[in-house]
Design a protein around this motif. Sequence first.
Motif, PDB file in Angstrom:
ATOM      1  N   LEU A 152       1.014   0.977   1.103  1.00 45.13           N
ATOM      2  CA  LEU A 152       2.238   1.535   0.543  1.00 45.13           C
ATOM      3  C   LEU A 152       2.822   0.526  -0.422  1.00 45.13           C
ATOM      4  CD1 LEU A 152       4.344   3.821   0.530  1.00 45.13           C
ATOM      5  CD2 LEU A 152       5.511   2.645   2.408  1.00 45.13           C
ATOM      6  N   GLU A 153       2.844   0.895  -1.698  1.00 41.24           N
ATOM      7  CA  GLU A 153       3.303   0.001  -2.766  1.00 41.24           C
ATOM      8  C   GLU A 153       2.610  -1.359  -2.696  1.00 41.24           C
ATOM      9  OE1 GLU A 153       7.548  -0.117  -3.013  1.00 41.24           O
ATOM     10  OE2 GLU A 153       7.697   2.001  -3.584  1.00 41.24           O
ATOM     11  N   GLY A 154       1.287  -1.294  -2.503  1.00 39.75           N
ATOM     12  CA  GLY A 154       0.468  -2.500  -2.499  1.00 39.75           C
ATOM     13  C   GLY A 154       0.421  -3.251  -1.178  1.00 39.75           C
ATOM     14  N   ARG A 155       1.186  -2.838  -0.191  1.00 35.75           N
ATOM     15  CA  ARG A 155       1.226  -3.516   1.102  1.00 35.75           C
ATOM     16  C   ARG A 155       0.366  -2.765   2.105  1.00 35.75           C
ATOM     17  NH1 ARG A 155       6.205  -2.952   5.217  1.00 35.75           N
ATOM     18  NH2 ARG A 155       5.496  -4.334   6.882  1.00 35.75           N
ATOM     19  N   VAL A 156      -0.611  -3.450   2.707  1.00 35.62           N
ATOM     20  CA  VAL A 156      -1.489  -2.826   3.697  1.00 35.62           C
ATOM     21  C   VAL A 156      -0.701  -2.553   4.970  1.00 35.62           C
ATOM     22  CG1 VAL A 156      -3.574  -3.086   5.077  1.00 35.62           C
ATOM     23  CG2 VAL A 156      -3.519  -3.965   2.735  1.00 35.62           C
ATOM     24  N   LEU A 157      -0.766  -1.294   5.441  1.00 32.79           N
ATOM     25  CA  LEU A 157       0.014  -0.898   6.608  1.00 32.79           C
ATOM     26  C   LEU A 157      -0.778  -0.957   7.910  1.00 32.79           C
ATOM     27  CD1 LEU A 157       2.019   2.186   5.255  1.00 32.79           C
ATOM     28  CD2 LEU A 157       2.723  -0.216   5.361  1.00 32.79           C
ATOM     29  N   ASN A 158      -2.076  -1.103   7.823  1.00 36.86           N
ATOM     30  CA  ASN A 158      -2.880  -1.151   9.053  1.00 36.86           C
ATOM     31  C   ASN A 158      -2.334  -2.197  10.018  1.00 36.86           C
ATOM     32  OD1 ASN A 158      -4.464   0.004   6.872  1.00 36.86           O
ATOM     33  ND2 ASN A 158      -6.177   0.027   8.300  1.00 36.86           N
ATOM     34  N   GLY A 159      -2.061  -1.758  11.249  1.00 39.39           N
ATOM     35  CA  GLY A 159      -1.562  -2.677  12.263  1.00 39.39           C
ATOM     36  C   GLY A 159      -0.071  -2.936  12.214  1.00 39.39           C
ATOM     37  N   THR A 160       0.633  -2.352  11.241  1.00 40.26           N
ATOM     38  CA  THR A 160       2.081  -2.547  11.114  1.00 40.26           C
ATOM     39  C   THR A 160       2.817  -1.548  11.999  1.00 40.26           C
ATOM     40  OG1 THR A 160       1.821  -3.265   8.818  1.00 40.26           O
ATOM     41  CG2 THR A 160       4.030  -2.619   9.516  1.00 40.26           C
ATOM     42  N   HIS A 161       3.812  -2.003  12.745  1.00 37.35           N
ATOM     43  CA  HIS A 161       4.581  -1.133  13.628  1.00 37.35           C
ATOM     44  C   HIS A 161       5.326  -0.088  12.793  1.00 37.35           C
ATOM     45  CE1 HIS A 161       7.564   0.142  16.622  1.00 37.35           C
ATOM     46  NE2 HIS A 161       6.724  -0.348  17.531  1.00 37.35           N
ATOM     47  N   PRO A 162       5.488   1.143  13.324  1.00 40.12           N
ATOM     48  CA  PRO A 162       6.179   2.192  12.568  1.00 40.12           C
ATOM     49  C   PRO A 162       7.546   1.783  12.025  1.00 40.12           C
ATOM     50  CG  PRO A 162       5.142   3.152  14.496  1.00 40.12           C
ATOM     51  CD  PRO A 162       4.946   1.664  14.592  1.00 40.12           C
ATOM     52  N   LYS A 163       8.321   1.019  12.795  1.00 39.45           N
ATOM     53  CA  LYS A 163       9.673   0.650  12.360  1.00 39.45           C
ATOM     54  C   LYS A 163       9.665  -0.331  11.190  1.00 39.45           C
ATOM     55  CE  LYS A 163      10.409  -3.172  15.644  1.00 39.45           C
ATOM     56  NZ  LYS A 163      10.506  -4.231  14.621  1.00 39.45           N
TER      57      LYS A 163
END
Length: 362
Positions: A62-73
Amino acid sequence: MSSLELSNVTKKFGTQETLKGIDLSLESGEFLVLLGASGCGKSTLLNLISGLLDPSSGSITLEGRVLNGTHPKDRDIAMVFQSYALYPNLTVGRNIGFGLEMRNVPKAEREKAVLDAAKVLQIDHLLDRKPSDLSGGQRQRVAIGRALVRKPKLFLFDEPLSNLDAKLRMEMRGELKRLHQMLGVTIVYVTHDQIEAMTLATRVAVMRDGHIEQLGTPEEIYNRPATTFVADFMGSPPINMFKGQHLPETRLIELELADTPIALDEAVLSACAQDIPAKVIMGIRPEAFGLEPIQGGISIDCVVEIVELTGPEKIVSLDVRGQRVIATFKPEQNFKPGDRVTLHASKDKISIFDAETGKCWA
């Protein structure tokens, strides 16, 4: 840079592969609708983007930031659910501002943000009421307001209108369209309702069995379907399908239900890299038929079976050698069961599919 990027995303539950290599790029400000029947994987895909599920493989950025493993909040994504998920003991104002309250946003700033969002959604007069005092449409506006007040990078909607009656659904479609045009927010929206998809989306991803069957604008999806599945799935009344075959060593298509073979346009032939399939399926939308002969078009002799007046149009079901054909006409056009009519359609309104693969040939 794309706002949202999915690269070869898969999801397995045990041995069952629910998503099969999803590639998707979403620009900032787009309204993408994931459309498909129950079980096609659209809600699973939405849950992967939100972080409620983790992909089995592939990446989500999302906007260049990898979200894999990132908490929903921590994803800066807001999600609006089908069930509203409002706190019954809190007022509308506190429901909208609850997320800000949990983030310790100062009261004055929080109240201003809540009021601004409520005004946009036209529910500022309801801020002191409880959810039990609201209609279904008003509750959905509160749920949207709770997402809107956070000013996230991405909004996710999971069939938000499915619990509303037909009139409210139409009203809320208009509200969502207005909201998107006013704020230019980026939205991913899940539905099985093709009317929602056609009216709301800037692009539609038609999903089937865990993959994207076709991605395009509503006009492309409807007028230039990539497969027989997409052609049949989109449209109400549904598209008419006619079996046919290519006559060897000619540029003619012979249809089972038409007496005269159809000559393919030179422009179509020159644009297609592949040879004409031996067996084809021709798709013609109900509204493409008329009663006036068209030079070089297709003509089919029919017998009227059923006439249905919907108000703005008449849906006419006709019999052609044992097969049902559906055509739509203006309400003033008179038909009655048993009438013999000849339907005509221009060749540029016809889609041609390879009968073996189901893929569009022209």
